[in-house]
Design an enzyme around this catalytic site. Sequence first.
Site, PDB file in Angstrom:
ATOM      1  N   TYR A  92     -25.264 -58.983  37.338  1.00  0.00           N
ATOM      2  CA  TYR A  92     -24.943 -60.408  37.339  1.00  0.00           C
ATOM      3  C   TYR A  92     -25.383 -60.974  35.993  1.00  0.00           C
ATOM      4  CZ  TYR A  92     -24.868 -65.268  39.201  1.00  0.00           C
ATOM      5  OH  TYR A  92     -24.624 -66.600  39.428  1.00  0.00           O
ATOM      6  N   LYS A  99     -20.624 -59.193  37.108  1.00  0.00           N
ATOM      7  CA  LYS A  99     -20.225 -60.540  37.492  1.00  0.00           C
ATOM      8  C   LYS A  99     -20.440 -61.398  36.260  1.00  0.00           C
ATOM      9  CE  LYS A  99     -21.472 -64.498  40.403  1.00  0.00           C
ATOM     10  NZ  LYS A  99     -22.414 -65.028  41.405  1.00  0.00           N
TER      11      LYS A  99
END
Length: 299
Positions: free
Chosen positions: A134, A162
């Site tokens: 992330y 992400k």
Amino acid sequence: MKWSGVMPAVTTKFTQKDDLDLEMFSINIKAQVDAGVHAIILGGTLGEASTLDDDEKKILIEHTVNLVEGRIPVVINIAEQTTKNSIKSAENAEKYGATGIMMLPPMRYKSTDNETLAYFKAVAKSTSLPIMIYNNPVDYKIEVTLEMFEELLKCENIKAVKDSTRDITNITRIRNRFGNRLKVLCGVDTLAMESLLMGADGWVAGLVCAFPKETVAIFELIRSGRVEEALEIYRWFMPLLELDISPQLVQNIKLAEVATGIGTENVRLPRLPLQGKERDRVLSIIENGMKTRPKLPML
């Protein structure tokens, strides 16, 4: 674990007594699965991860795995302060039946590039589960650069990112450098369509928690080349999607879930439900979205 498609970062449902509300949680997960989402992500920022204890994470993983019955993957977010705790969380995720892991850099401490690399690599080496990094330097102040990904991708189970850098050109840079070795999922609702058109593999979505069918429709229409139809829905969706880019995204999206009948407004302290003018503003956006909700085309 394909790391593609719409992946809701689902909210965690609580009762008024501050216990897990598995009944309402189940209603929401069923709505997501019925709409055709491609995975479920538990315990993200939107899932109030920092307020959940280990037992609650265990319950959420096991309950979700039972609910989806193998139809779609179940991913758990890891956001810990220490490498030791992150490794333990990864071990638990595997033990409880998760299909994959989403990982933030170390929490609270602003690690250097070398420290960040060591952190991710240590966790990756400790688990057989596939990992999505992330990357959110805007909110968490640590950026995972392309040079760092060059090193991280030596770990075979680091599969995806992400991308919440807010930089659409980053998708092209990743594609040019890594091809399909690193899957890219948009992490910012208000840039989702743009990211998908630039080649992102999927969308880790927020407002999908309240509007799963509309979110999936946008993705599927783009994938089918029906861009104008996707754009019409996306333009309707934008005022609602902007509720995701706020410090109160949890309260905002939970209010939207109430409107669509698949959630409650209950949050865990120190969060409080929205109040006053800000509550009125958010409710006005949601109410207008509900009144003008588009008829979705056949997919």
